[in-house]
Enzyme design. Sequence first.
Site, PDB file in Angstrom:
ATOM      1  N   GLY A 168       0.834  -1.196   0.000  1.00  0.00           N
ATOM      2  CA  GLY A 168       0.000   0.000   0.000  1.00  0.00           C
ATOM      3  C   GLY A 168       0.866   1.241   0.000  1.00  0.00           C
ATOM      4  O   GLY A 168       2.003   1.207   0.482  1.00  0.00           O
ATOM      5  N   GLN A 192       3.074  10.130   0.988  1.00  0.00           N
ATOM      6  CA  GLN A 192       4.377   9.470   1.129  1.00  0.00           C
ATOM      7  C   GLN A 192       5.314   9.800  -0.025  1.00  0.00           C
ATOM      8  O   GLN A 192       6.525   9.610   0.081  1.00  0.00           O
ATOM      9  CB  GLN A 192       4.210   7.948   1.217  1.00  0.00           C
ATOM     10  CG  GLN A 192       3.484   7.509   2.481  1.00  0.00           C
ATOM     11  CD  GLN A 192       3.382   5.993   2.533  1.00  0.00           C
ATOM     12  OE1 GLN A 192       2.435   5.420   2.017  1.00  0.00           O
ATOM     13  NE2 GLN A 192       4.365   5.352   3.132  1.00  0.00           N
ATOM     14  N   CYS A 207       5.900   0.227   7.395  1.00  0.00           N
ATOM     15  CA  CYS A 207       5.549   1.326   6.494  1.00  0.00           C
ATOM     16  C   CYS A 207       6.784   1.717   5.694  1.00  0.00           C
ATOM     17  O   CYS A 207       7.875   1.771   6.260  1.00  0.00           O
ATOM     18  CB  CYS A 207       5.061   2.506   7.325  1.00  0.00           C
ATOM     19  SG  CYS A 207       4.592   3.947   6.358  1.00  0.00           S
ATOM     20  N   LEU A 208       6.617   1.974   4.408  1.00  0.00           N
ATOM     21  CA  LEU A 208       7.763   2.365   3.579  1.00  0.00           C
ATOM     22  C   LEU A 208       8.370   3.679   4.065  1.00  0.00           C
ATOM     23  O   LEU A 208       9.519   3.975   3.759  1.00  0.00           O
ATOM     24  CB  LEU A 208       7.341   2.483   2.109  1.00  0.00           C
ATOM     25  CG  LEU A 208       6.917   1.174   1.434  1.00  0.00           C
ATOM     26  CD1 LEU A 208       6.509   1.427  -0.012  1.00  0.00           C
ATOM     27  CD2 LEU A 208       8.023   0.131   1.493  1.00  0.00           C
ATOM     28  N   HIS A 247      -4.525   1.849   7.574  1.00  0.00           N
ATOM     29  CA  HIS A 247      -3.142   2.361   7.610  1.00  0.00           C
ATOM     30  C   HIS A 247      -2.934   3.437   6.542  1.00  0.00           C
ATOM     31  O   HIS A 247      -2.414   4.516   6.829  1.00  0.00           O
ATOM     32  CB  HIS A 247      -2.173   1.178   7.397  1.00  0.00           C
ATOM     33  CG  HIS A 247      -0.728   1.571   7.328  1.00  0.00           C
ATOM     34  ND1 HIS A 247       0.211   1.136   8.234  1.00  0.00           N
ATOM     35  CD2 HIS A 247      -0.044   2.349   6.444  1.00  0.00           C
ATOM     36  CE1 HIS A 247       1.401   1.648   7.914  1.00  0.00           C
ATOM     37  NE2 HIS A 247       1.269   2.378   6.826  1.00  0.00           N
ATOM     38  N   GLU A 248      -3.363   3.144   5.311  1.00  0.00           N
ATOM     39  CA  GLU A 248      -3.136   4.097   4.208  1.00  0.00           C
ATOM     40  C   GLU A 248      -3.971   5.361   4.390  1.00  0.00           C
ATOM     41  O   GLU A 248      -3.504   6.463   4.114  1.00  0.00           O
ATOM     42  CB  GLU A 248      -3.424   3.456   2.848  1.00  0.00           C
ATOM     43  CG  GLU A 248      -2.534   2.261   2.483  1.00  0.00           C
ATOM     44  CD  GLU A 248      -1.059   2.503   2.699  1.00  0.00           C
ATOM     45  OE1 GLU A 248      -0.596   3.653   2.553  1.00  0.00           O
ATOM     46  OE2 GLU A 248      -0.344   1.535   3.043  1.00  0.00           O
ATOM     47  N   HIS A 283      -2.488   7.927   6.612  1.00  0.00           N
ATOM     48  CA  HIS A 283      -1.502   8.803   5.961  1.00  0.00           C
ATOM     49  C   HIS A 283      -2.171  10.074   5.436  1.00  0.00           C
ATOM     50  O   HIS A 283      -1.567  11.147   5.438  1.00  0.00           O
ATOM     51  CB  HIS A 283      -0.846   8.087   4.776  1.00  0.00           C
ATOM     52  CG  HIS A 283       0.280   7.162   5.161  1.00  0.00           C
ATOM     53  ND1 HIS A 283       1.438   7.601   5.760  1.00  0.00           N
ATOM     54  CD2 HIS A 283       0.427   5.825   5.015  1.00  0.00           C
ATOM     55  CE1 HIS A 283       2.244   6.571   5.965  1.00  0.00           C
ATOM     56  NE2 HIS A 283       1.655   5.469   5.522  1.00  0.00           N
TER      57      HIS A 283
HETATM   58 NI    NI Z   1       2.499   3.535   5.578  1.00  0.00          NI
END
Ligand code: NI
Length: 169
Positions: A45, A50, A92-93, A134-135, A138
């Site tokens: 995701g 991000q 998370c990236l 989660h996304e 963001h």
């Molecule tokens: Ni994330």
Amino acid sequence: MILPVLQYPDPRLTRKSAPVEEITPRIRELAADMAETMYARDGIGLAAPQVGETLRLVVLDLSGPDRREDLRVLVNPEFTLSGVELESDEGCLSVPDYSAKVVRREFAAVRAVDLEGRPVVFDASGHLSVCVQHECDHLEGILFIDRLSRLKREMLDKRLKKKITDHAR
Ligand code: NI
């Protein structure tokens, strides 16, 4: 095009994203680049903030970078949560080399539009529900580490500070 992914503690990750007003070619290109970036970084995701775009746009593919069979592009996603609270193991990236348990809700009823402006409606459970939560966090400027206990968060921040200091030497 693979885009650079912002990393914590970049302040841009804490901003609230604005709705996508119109699905322009630029938005379609951004979504395609986000998917490519997500796959290249082995993610499931990715949210627009991000990659430095404070827009309410999310890409998900729980089948993973090897299969790439279940790409969902969510424009202006909204959701209603239900069910019990459960702990999910998340990473998370934007927070490399770190994972932790986070409390999420069991189900998410999701409404969004796709890149054609068509409504996307689905009921998510399990991994998909966690991933949506989660996304979408963001988009509110919230990282999963913001949902940790204070003690765990302080440990992480200490570790990161040390990493940055070591790096600067
Ligand atoms: Ni994330």
